[in-house]
Design a protein around this motif. Structure first.
Motif, PDB file in Angstrom:
ATOM      1  N   LEU A 186      22.491  18.137  46.726  1.00  0.00           N
ATOM      2  CA  LEU A 186      22.090  19.388  47.360  1.00  0.00           C
ATOM      3  C   LEU A 186      22.836  20.567  46.748  1.00  0.00           C
ATOM      4  N   GLU A 187      24.139  20.380  46.506  1.00  0.00           N
ATOM      5  CA  GLU A 187      24.918  21.465  45.915  1.00  0.00           C
ATOM      6  C   GLU A 187      24.400  21.809  44.521  1.00  0.00           C
ATOM      7  N   LYS A 229      15.857  22.355  52.528  1.00  0.00           N
ATOM      8  CA  LYS A 229      17.015  21.474  52.718  1.00  0.00           C
ATOM      9  C   LYS A 229      18.188  22.216  53.368  1.00  0.00           C
ATOM     10  N   LEU A 230      18.382  23.477  53.006  1.00  0.00           N
ATOM     11  CA  LEU A 230      19.490  24.244  53.578  1.00  0.00           C
ATOM     12  C   LEU A 230      19.285  24.516  55.064  1.00  0.00           C
ATOM     13  N   GLY A 232      18.412  22.539  57.328  1.00  0.00           N
ATOM     14  CA  GLY A 232      18.817  21.438  58.184  1.00  0.00           C
ATOM     15  C   GLY A 232      20.273  21.051  58.067  1.00  0.00           C
ATOM     16  N   GLN A 233      21.110  21.899  57.530  1.00  0.00           N
ATOM     17  CA  GLN A 233      22.535  21.572  57.393  1.00  0.00           C
ATOM     18  C   GLN A 233      23.370  22.828  57.629  1.00  0.00           C
ATOM     19  N   LYS A 234      24.684  22.618  57.758  1.00  0.00           N
ATOM     20  CA  LYS A 234      25.598  23.730  58.023  1.00  0.00           C
ATOM     21  C   LYS A 234      26.763  23.781  57.033  1.00  0.00           C
ATOM     22  N   GLU A 235      26.785  22.869  56.061  1.00  0.00           N
ATOM     23  CA  GLU A 235      27.891  22.853  55.105  1.00  0.00           C
ATOM     24  C   GLU A 235      27.785  23.990  54.092  1.00  0.00           C
TER      25      GLU A 235
END
Length: 315
Positions: A186-187, A229-230, A232-235
């Protein structure tokens, strides 16, 4: 023996010539002031263009986890040039940084100004040469270090990744990602989408109008997938400018509140800068017109002085 009228005429001509010489000194200062105003106007115009909303991300956001993983790789590539990596990276940073650009611009401006003042092309050539040398210095250092393709000798993995990001070289960046230990899919996709965002900036117009829709479809798809994708995440929390560029690439316009706020703020700053540039341009135009009229008057006075001297010499 000269008559009294002739003596008085010569005295008047001498006084007029002295005033002309004083004007010439003041005109040199006025010319420098007008050139400085012109340089400031150009800088403000460039600043106005940079203050607007940017579809191409100038400062790509690299997630901290990926940056630490790249930094953890070997600092050199196991060749004889590994010890030169810190020195090369420092010189490359200086040559490609803001200081080198300021030095090059100042050299060019001072060369042109001195050339105008002294009416000599030599000073202008020296200033232009200095500016060109400063501009070409990063490329010369890059050639000395072994080129810019692939993993160049004398560079650390972090340096290779940074150069690939600055040059939007996705192939080299993928090579670096392939050597990173761990899973950073993802990164990596997030960084690659930012690098490709400029290629899809034309998505703000319909495909039929620009004729480049098919070429931009991969970049748009990458940006859209990364945004999905972003969500659904918080990192990974994208910056507002990054979010605006990705949304513009994917959808043609800003959709999130953060991107819309960024757009409003940047447009306001750009409008203020454009207004300042217009005012400075108007003042520079008026000053240039006044200076030109002043030079014309000086030329007419010089001709009048020569004519009077010729008449006095003939009588």
């Amino acid at each position: 023996m000269k008559s009294t009228a002739a003596i008085e005429a010569q005295a008047s001509v001498a006084a007029l010539a002295a005033r002309r010489d004083q004007w010439a000194k003041v005109q040199i200062r006025a010319t420098c002031a007008v050139l400085a105003m012109l340089a400031v106007t150009v800088c403000v115009v460039v600043l106005a263009g940079n203050l607007g909303p940017q579809h191409v991300i100038s400062d790509i956001q690299v997630p901290d986890a990926l940056a630490k993983a790249i930094a953890a790789l070997s600092s050199s590539h196991g060749n004889a040039y590994g010890r030169l990596a810190p020195a090369y990276e420092q010189l490359s940073s200086w040559a490609g940084g803001t200081l080198a650009k300021v030095v090059g611009f100042c050299g060019l401006f001072m060369g042109l100004a001195v050339g105008v003042i002294k009416q000599s092309i030599g000073a202008a050539v020296v200033g232009i040469t200095m500016a060109v040398a400063t501009m070409m210095m990063p490329a010369m250092l890059d050639d000395m270090a072994g080129g810019a393709t692939g993993v160049s000798r004398g560079r650390s993995e972090a340096s290779v990744a940074q150069i690939a990001i600055e040059r939007r070289d996705t192939e080299v960046f993928r090579e670096v990602l392939g050597r990173v230990e761990g899973s950073f899919a993802l990164e990596g996709d997030f960084v690659l989408a930012q690098m490709n965002a400029g290629n899809a900036s034309s998505a703000i117009a319909p495909d039929s109008e620009i004729g480049l829709g098919k070429e931009n479809q991969p970049a748009r798809s990458d940006a859209s997938n990364v945004l999905t994708k972003l969500a659904g995440q918080k990192e990974i929390l994208p910056r507002p400018d990054v979010l605006y560029a990705l949304e513009t690439s994917a959808f043609g316009a800003a959709r999130s509140d953060s991107a819309k706020a960024y757009l409003t703020e940047r447009e306001g700053r750009a409008q203020m800068a454009r207004t300042a540039a217009w005012l400075l341009g108007s003042l520079t135009g008026l000053a240039t017109t006044a200076l030109g009229a002043w030079f014309l008057v000086s030329v007419l006075i010089s001709r009048r002085i020569r004519r009077i001297n010729d008449l006095l010499a003939s009588t």
